[in-house]
Design an enzyme around this catalytic site. Structure first.
Site, PDB file in Angstrom:
ATOM      1  N   ASN A  35       0.866  -1.191   0.000  1.00 60.22           N
ATOM      2  CA  ASN A  35       0.000   0.000   0.000  1.00 60.22           C
ATOM      3  C   ASN A  35       0.900   1.238   0.000  1.00 60.22           C
ATOM      4  O   ASN A  35       1.482   1.583   1.028  1.00 60.22           O
ATOM      5  CB  ASN A  35      -0.899  -0.039   1.247  1.00 60.22           C
ATOM      6  CG  ASN A  35      -1.772   1.196   1.369  1.00 60.22           C
ATOM      7  OD1 ASN A  35      -1.859   2.008   0.456  1.00 60.22           O
ATOM      8  ND2 ASN A  35      -2.426   1.338   2.520  1.00 60.22           N
ATOM      9  N   TRP A  36       0.995   1.871  -1.166  1.00 63.36           N
ATOM     10  CA  TRP A  36       1.892   3.043  -1.270  1.00 63.36           C
ATOM     11  C   TRP A  36       1.271   4.314  -0.689  1.00 63.36           C
ATOM     12  O   TRP A  36       1.906   5.352  -0.628  1.00 63.36           O
ATOM     13  CB  TRP A  36       2.267   3.288  -2.737  1.00 63.36           C
ATOM     14  CG  TRP A  36       3.231   2.273  -3.284  1.00 63.36           C
ATOM     15  CD1 TRP A  36       3.919   1.337  -2.572  1.00 63.36           C
ATOM     16  CD2 TRP A  36       3.612   2.091  -4.660  1.00 63.36           C
ATOM     17  NE1 TRP A  36       4.705   0.588  -3.421  1.00 63.36           N
ATOM     18  CE2 TRP A  36       4.537   1.035  -4.706  1.00 63.36           C
ATOM     19  CE3 TRP A  36       3.264   2.726  -5.857  1.00 63.36           C
ATOM     20  CZ2 TRP A  36       5.115   0.595  -5.893  1.00 63.36           C
ATOM     21  CZ3 TRP A  36       3.830   2.291  -7.032  1.00 63.36           C
ATOM     22  CH2 TRP A  36       4.752   1.230  -7.055  1.00 63.36           C
ATOM     23  N   LYS A  37      -0.003   4.246  -0.328  1.00 58.04           N
ATOM     24  CA  LYS A  37      -0.698   5.426   0.213  1.00 58.04           C
ATOM     25  C   LYS A  37      -0.448   6.623  -0.702  1.00 58.04           C
ATOM     26  O   LYS A  37      -0.343   6.436  -1.913  1.00 58.04           O
ATOM     27  CB  LYS A  37      -0.245   5.683   1.659  1.00 58.04           C
ATOM     28  CG  LYS A  37      -0.379   4.420   2.524  1.00 58.04           C
ATOM     29  CD  LYS A  37      -0.217   4.656   3.993  1.00 58.04           C
ATOM     30  CE  LYS A  37      -0.401   3.336   4.731  1.00 58.04           C
ATOM     31  NZ  LYS A  37      -0.374   3.466   6.161  1.00 58.04           N
ATOM     32  N   HIS A  94      -9.928   1.184   4.607  1.00 61.59           N
ATOM     33  CA  HIS A  94      -8.649   1.352   5.312  1.00 61.59           C
ATOM     34  C   HIS A  94      -8.865   2.334   6.457  1.00 61.59           C
ATOM     35  O   HIS A  94      -9.622   3.298   6.318  1.00 61.59           O
ATOM     36  CB  HIS A  94      -7.576   1.857   4.338  1.00 61.59           C
ATOM     37  CG  HIS A  94      -6.209   1.870   4.956  1.00 61.59           C
ATOM     38  ND1 HIS A  94      -5.803   2.847   5.830  1.00 61.59           N
ATOM     39  CD2 HIS A  94      -5.175   0.999   4.861  1.00 61.59           C
ATOM     40  CE1 HIS A  94      -4.568   2.569   6.241  1.00 61.59           C
ATOM     41  NE2 HIS A  94      -4.165   1.457   5.665  1.00 61.59           N
ATOM     42  N   GLU A 131      -7.259   4.733   7.514  1.00 64.20           N
ATOM     43  CA  GLU A 131      -7.029   6.153   7.181  1.00 64.20           C
ATOM     44  C   GLU A 131      -8.233   6.738   6.455  1.00 64.20           C
ATOM     45  O   GLU A 131      -8.544   7.924   6.600  1.00 64.20           O
ATOM     46  CB  GLU A 131      -5.730   6.288   6.368  1.00 64.20           C
ATOM     47  CG  GLU A 131      -4.510   6.115   7.275  1.00 64.20           C
ATOM     48  CD  GLU A 131      -3.272   5.554   6.600  1.00 64.20           C
ATOM     49  OE1 GLU A 131      -3.179   5.565   5.363  1.00 64.20           O
ATOM     50  OE2 GLU A 131      -2.377   5.072   7.340  1.00 64.20           O
ATOM     51  N   GLU A 150      -5.854  -4.828  10.697  1.00 64.43           N
ATOM     52  CA  GLU A 150      -4.824  -3.821  10.914  1.00 64.43           C
ATOM     53  C   GLU A 150      -5.163  -3.021  12.173  1.00 64.43           C
ATOM     54  O   GLU A 150      -5.926  -2.046  12.105  1.00 64.43           O
ATOM     55  CB  GLU A 150      -4.752  -2.862   9.721  1.00 64.43           C
ATOM     56  CG  GLU A 150      -4.420  -3.516   8.404  1.00 64.43           C
ATOM     57  CD  GLU A 150      -3.853  -2.503   7.426  1.00 64.43           C
ATOM     58  OE1 GLU A 150      -2.680  -2.635   7.056  1.00 64.43           O
ATOM     59  OE2 GLU A 150      -4.579  -1.573   7.051  1.00 64.43           O
ATOM     60  N   GLY A 189       1.833   2.346  10.918  1.00 62.13           N
ATOM     61  CA  GLY A 189       2.785   3.445  10.797  1.00 62.13           C
ATOM     62  C   GLY A 189       3.462   3.820  12.106  1.00 62.13           C
ATOM     63  O   GLY A 189       4.101   4.863  12.197  1.00 62.13           O
ATOM     64  N   SER A 234       2.954  -1.953  10.629  1.00 59.17           N
ATOM     65  CA  SER A 234       4.394  -1.963  10.938  1.00 59.17           C
ATOM     66  C   SER A 234       5.080  -3.294  10.627  1.00 59.17           C
ATOM     67  O   SER A 234       5.954  -3.739  11.366  1.00 59.17           O
ATOM     68  CB  SER A 234       4.636  -1.547  12.396  1.00 59.17           C
ATOM     69  OG  SER A 234       4.210  -0.201  12.587  1.00 59.17           O
TER      70      SER A 234
END
Ligand code: PGA
Length: 235
Positions: free
Chosen positions: A9-11, A87, A89, A152, A158, A194
């Site tokens: 996942n490159w966000k 997700h 976020e 997650e 992160g 992480s």
């Protein structure tokens, strides 16, 4: 047997330095599925290079007055085969609710996209002993179908503080047990939060961890390649 899935996942980051779509550690191999989730702008590049490509989110409606959004059908057209739904976020910054995530999953399945539904509890929820209750609500609203789940825990995303393999496995097993019977055994449940080249193997050894959803460590093609190799070595 569930085929392992390692997802990058490159966000909101450009393709990592050193990324070469044709000579890529983000390519699937005979042992494990590898899926890359770039920004919308790099989907075309990744898909055309033959990488299994997904979008980080998608809107359930086919088209309409939704400024800034892209629909599941549009993602399909541009070469996506996967999509992340819910997700944390997105749940935090765009207030995506369980109901909205459910709509996304239904739309994705209708388009023939494979949704990876992200779930997980916050630090406070875990401390209050509510983690499983939160997970039950999140899982309860997922439609049956060919999906994957990514557990997650938000405190691990992160933060550099991954769940331990035991903590993760306890939750992953719990999630499997509350999945509807008809999809319980075939649904892949990934872990995310992480993950790095050092903890990947011990996480992947757990019975109910069928793959990994990787953020920061996926921004380095070499490190990501090492994680994929760990997955291959366990096959
Ligand atoms: P992280 O992100 O690997 O940087 O913790 C994981 C994710 O958000 O999917």
């Amino acid at each position: 047997m569930r085929r392992p899935l390692i997802a990058a996942n490159w966000k909101m980051h450009s393709a990592p330095e050193g990324f070469d779509a044709d000579e890529s550690t983000f390519r699937a191999n005979s042992a494990v599925d590898v899926v890359v989730f770039p920004t919308f702008l790099q989907i075309d590049l990744c898909a055309k290079a033959g990488l299994i490509t997904g979008a980080q989110c998608g809107r359930p409606e086919k088209d309409g007055a939704f400024t800034g959004d892209v629909s599941m059908s549009m993602l399909k057209e541009v070469g996506c085969t996967y999509v992340l739904c819910g997700h944390s976020e997105r749940r935090t910054h765009y207030r995506e609710t369980n109901t909205y995530v459910e709509e996304q999953v239904i739309a994705a399945l209708e388009e023939g996209l494979h949704p990876i539904v992200c779930i997980g509890e916050t630090t406070q929820e875990r401390e209050r002993g509510q983690a499983k209750e939160v997970i039950m609500k999140q899982v309860g609203s997922i439609p049956h179908g060919e999906i994957s789940i990514a557990y997650e825990p938000i405190w691990a995303i992160g933060s550099g503080e991954s769940a331990t393999p035991e903590q993760a496995e306890e939750m992953q097993e719990f999630i499997r047990n509350i999945l509807p019977q008809d999809i319980r055994e075939q649904t892949r449940i990934l872990y995310g939060g992480s993950v790095n080249a050092f903890n990947a193997k011990d996480l992947l050894k757990q019975k109910n961890i069928d793959g990994l959803l990787i953020g920061s460590a996926a921004l380095d093609p070499v490190v990501f390649g090492e994680i994929v190799e760990e997955a291959v070595s366990l096959m």
